[in-house]
Design an enzyme around this catalytic site. Structure first.
Site, PDB file in Angstrom:
ATOM      1  N   ARG A  66       0.804  -1.214   0.000  1.00  0.00           N
ATOM      2  CA  ARG A  66       0.000   0.000   0.000  1.00  0.00           C
ATOM      3  C   ARG A  66       0.845   1.276   0.000  1.00  0.00           C
ATOM      4  O   ARG A  66       0.334   2.364  -0.294  1.00  0.00           O
ATOM      5  CB  ARG A  66      -1.029  -0.048   1.122  1.00  0.00           C
ATOM      6  CG  ARG A  66      -2.143  -1.074   0.808  1.00  0.00           C
ATOM      7  CD  ARG A  66      -3.076  -1.285   1.968  1.00  0.00           C
ATOM      8  NE  ARG A  66      -2.392  -1.764   3.143  1.00  0.00           N
ATOM      9  CZ  ARG A  66      -2.078  -3.058   3.374  1.00  0.00           C
ATOM     10  NH1 ARG A  66      -2.427  -3.979   2.518  1.00  0.00           N
ATOM     11  NH2 ARG A  66      -1.428  -3.394   4.465  1.00  0.00           N
ATOM     12  N   GLU A 103       3.949  -7.748  12.398  1.00  0.00           N
ATOM     13  CA  GLU A 103       2.954  -7.984  13.434  1.00  0.00           C
ATOM     14  C   GLU A 103       2.439  -9.417  13.289  1.00  0.00           C
ATOM     15  O   GLU A 103       2.097 -10.071  14.247  1.00  0.00           O
ATOM     16  CB  GLU A 103       1.805  -6.976  13.264  1.00  0.00           C
ATOM     17  CG  GLU A 103       0.844  -6.935  14.421  1.00  0.00           C
ATOM     18  CD  GLU A 103      -0.333  -6.016  14.129  1.00  0.00           C
ATOM     19  OE1 GLU A 103      -0.386  -5.416  13.039  1.00  0.00           O
ATOM     20  OE2 GLU A 103      -1.202  -5.926  15.005  1.00  0.00           O
TER      21      GLU A 103
END
Ligand code: AMP
Length: 178
Positions: A66, A103
């Site tokens: 992104r 993460e």
């Protein structure tokens, strides 16, 4: 009449929380509703670029995937070029590579070995900073290629994950903090 200007609250309202994606326990910040709305897209790009307008940025390095959406409009705003930091195995030519922790998982990130010219002033850019591992690996790649990383800009910071610490002294700017 000039087009409506999206404020920060309306940007925030266009970020959709998707629980348990891509795996249980992760709340994914989905930016597609923001991208769908022209004034929000324009405002997001403006705010990502704003802290760096007078910083002599030569190159924006966008992080897959992104960071590739916001990178080119921010680069145009700054009068800079654009380069890609991609997941391992996606770039066609010779690369340099760094490991990083996510993460959710571990991966490697690559850049073309001629992506940054020595001494170029670079802004690193992505949509989300979570643990900061991806951005820190990208900073190491740029520095290894001889670039000077001036700062890192993100649309969204997941502050509870402490990603800024992974970037040490580097100036970090964010549009929306959670
Ligand atoms: P990190 O290396 O932990 O800072 O992770 C940052 C990268 O993972 C960015 O490229 C983000 O797009 C993506 N990412 C990590 N966590 C999330 C999340 N909760 N929502 C959306 N994207 C995320």
């Amino acid at each position: 009449m000039s087009p409506p200007v999206a404020d920060l609250q309306s940007l925030r309202e266009r970020i959709r929380d998707v629980p348990d994606f891509p795996e249980p326990g992760i709340v994914f910040k989905d930016i597609t509703p923001l991208l769908q709305h022209g004034p929000s897209l324009a405002r997001a790009c403006e705010l990502l670029a704003e802290p760096y307008l007078d910083r002599g940025i030569d190159l924006v390095v966008g992080i897959e995937s992104r960071g590739f959406i916001f990178g080119p409009p921010v680069a145009l705003r700054l009068g800079a070029g654009f380069q890609l930091a991609r997941k391992r195995g996606k770039l066609p030519w010779q690369t340099v590579r760094e490991k990083y922790g996510l993460e959710y998982g571990e991966d490697e990130i690559e850049m073309h070995r001629d992506a940054v010219a020595s001494g170029q002033r670079v802004l690193v850019l992505d949509d989300v900073i979570a643990t900061g591992g991806t951005a820190a690996a990208t900073v190491r790649l740029v520095q290894g290629l001889g670039g000077k990383v001036v700062g890192a800009s993100f649309l969204i910071e997941l502050g509870f994950l402490g990603g800024r610490a992974a970037l040490g002294e580097l100036p970090v700017s964010v549009v929306l903090s959670y």
